[in-house]
Design an enzyme around this catalytic site. Sequence first.
Site, short mmCIF file in Angstrom:
data_model
loop_
_atom_site.label_atom_id
_atom_site.label_comp_id
_atom_site.label_asym_id
_atom_site.label_seq_id
_atom_site.Cartn_x
_atom_site.Cartn_y
_atom_site.Cartn_z
N ALA A 94 59.31 -1.97 31.78
CA ALA A 94 59.80 -2.83 32.31
C ALA A 94 59.50 -4.38 32.08
CB ALA A 94 58.36 -2.64 33.67
N GLU A 139 67.66 6.10 18.64
CA GLU A 139 67.48 6.28 17.06
C GLU A 139 66.64 5.72 16.35
OE1 GLU A 139 70.18 4.17 18.86
OE2 GLU A 139 71.96 4.26 18.24
ZN LIG Z 1 68.96 0.51 18.28
#
Ligand SMILES: [Zn+2]
Length: 142
Positions: A54, A63
């Site tokens: 939020a 990643e």
């Molecule tokens: Zn990234």
Amino acid sequence: MTPSPITPAELEILSTKATAAKATAYCPYSKFRVGACILTEQGEYITGANVENASFPVGTCAERVAFGTAVVSGHKDFKALAVATDIKPPASPCGMCRQFIREFTTPSFPVYMYDVDGNYVVKTMEELLPDSFGPDNLPPSS
Ligand SMILES: [Zn+2]
């Protein structure tokens, strides 16, 4: 160390797992699902997905979730990374992720980027982050 070449069978699994990992994304704000999968030199597949917040800047990319999970699981040597999104052409890792990945990989490390149809573009870390700064650039600690 130079990553070992990835076999067609490994690439197929890597692609399948990165694509499947999109379903685990927590992205209620952007609705932009990203799945990632790393293949370790030991033959293990470790997945991640984006986790939003939020407080937007607090969110984390797929990643970094995958590499963080791999590193805290004791993995140090990686063969390849696949990233999958729902767009076309395929998305590449953001700048922050490129630096994060650089910490644990070499210039020849391959990053496979999949589009929504399962087509991919592959680039090395050297191509994604040329003239990078990594652990080997720091002076030896005493
Ligand atoms: Zn990234």
